[in-house]
Design a protein around this motif. Structure first.
Motif, PDB file in Angstrom:
ATOM      1  N   PRO A   1       0.830  -1.212   0.000  1.00 21.49           N
ATOM      2  CA  PRO A   1       0.000   0.000   0.000  1.00 21.49           C
ATOM      3  C   PRO A   1       0.868   1.267   0.000  1.00 21.49           C
ATOM      4  CG  PRO A   1      -0.806  -1.579   1.610  1.00 21.49           C
ATOM      5  CD  PRO A   1       0.524  -2.098   1.126  1.00 21.49           C
TER       6      PRO A   1
ATOM      7  N   LEU B   1      -4.343   1.253   2.829  1.00 14.61           N
ATOM      8  CA  LEU B   1      -4.713   0.327   3.907  1.00 14.61           C
ATOM      9  C   LEU B   1      -5.435   1.158   4.967  1.00 14.61           C
ATOM     10  CD1 LEU B   1      -2.507  -2.324   5.697  1.00 14.61           C
ATOM     11  CD2 LEU B   1      -3.846  -0.667   6.978  1.00 14.61           C
TER      12      LEU B   1
ATOM     13  N   ILE C   1      -7.953  -3.127   2.621  1.00 13.44           N
ATOM     14  CA  ILE C   1      -6.876  -2.727   1.707  1.00 13.44           C
ATOM     15  C   ILE C   1      -7.444  -2.702   0.293  1.00 13.44           C
ATOM     16  CG2 ILE C   1      -4.559  -3.251   0.817  1.00 13.44           C
ATOM     17  CD1 ILE C   1      -5.351  -5.106   3.847  1.00 13.44           C
TER      18      ILE C   1
END
Ligand code: HPA
Length: 275
Positions: free
Chosen positions: A24, A78, A69
């Protein structure tokens, strides 16, 4: 080093990484009443805390305790819904566990949100406030004990823990969106009792603008690991004694947060686009 803590972290990170397609770009920790600010986006995956080995499951009402996510505003994000607090009676390692997990996943940026009480007499209930700095009155530091050298240095610098460039981006978005934001210093008190008026006067004298019971452990471990941090608070109420006739309830905090959640969401979406 606390071998047990380090082993648990590595195991948890391995389990989460196995479920991610890519790292992420940003982790967002959403506090009291903000857990659902982003609804449940269609795409993406949800990982309940209970499915992560060793992960401390949050215990407070209003926090669901899961990670989502997925794609948001052109980024892979996230979202941590619900966080742990030291007043729950868990260890300070467990309070900062999720943030350390983000750092070990090599997520470069952390956005933390919380609800707080306004100490600064120029602040009003409902104000959105960008955190510029903090004062740790928890009486504990999550980096206490042998240093995890793999994560960061023994004596990390905290002089720009709340990344100035991220604050500048947030201010730019706020102006463009017509959202008023203030800036202030956050003091973390242990709780779970709200503060006394005398404590609030003391915190004011120390230079604090807002008081809450979270965020500081997360920001300390994030700074230790070299993450960039943006902190945003909703001042849900005037802190104890600031309005001498007011009393304070958790329900009021949750409701005030819900009311300002939409502005917070717009602000965060704007920031995500600019990262
Ligand atoms: N004090 C501590 N934590 C808080 C407050 C407060 O007044 N409001 C929301 N979280």
């Amino acid at each position: 080093m606390n071998e047990g803590h380090w082993m648990k972290l590595k195991k948890a990170v391995k389990a989460v990484r196995a479920r991610l397609d890519k790292t992420p770009d940003v982790a967002m920790t959403l506090g009291s009443g903000l857990s659902n600010a982003f609804g449940v986006p269609e795409d993406g995956i949800t990982i309940p805390c209970s499915e992560i080995p060793g992960f401390p499951v949050p215990t407070i009402a209003g926090h669901s305790g899961e990670f989502w996510i997925g794609p948001l505003c052109g980024k892979t994000v996230l979202i941590q819904r619900g966080r742990s607090h030291y007043y729950e009676g868990i260890s300070i390692e467990d309070v900062s566990f999720a943030t350390r997990m983000f750092a070990l996943l090599e997520i470069p940026t952390l956005i933390v949100t919380n609800a707080s009480g306004a100490i600064n007499p120029d602040f009003r209930a409902g104000d959105l406030v960008l955190l510029t700095d903090h004062i740790n009155m928890l009486g504990v530091n999550p980096l206490r004990g042998a240093n995890i050298d793999e994560m960061g240095p023994r004596f990390p610098d905290m002089s720009a823990a709340y990344t100035p460039e991220l604050r500048a981006i947030a201010k730019g978005v706020a102006t463009a969106e017509g959202i008023e934001v203030k800036e202030g210093v956050y003091v973390a008190a242990l709780g779970p009792s709200y503060e006394t008026p005398a404590e609030i006067r003391a915190f004011h004298a120390m230079g604090a603008d807002l008081v809450g019971m979270s965020t500081v452990p997360e920001v300390i471990v994030a700074a230790h690991a070299g993450m960039k941090v943006l902190g945003l608070s909703i001042a849900t109420n005037l802190a104890a004694g600031v309005d001498p006739n007011a009393t304070l309830t958790h329900d009021e905090v949750i409701e005030a947060t819900r009311l300002k959640g939409e502005q917070m969401r717009r602000l965060l979406m704007g920031v995500l686009k600019k990262l």
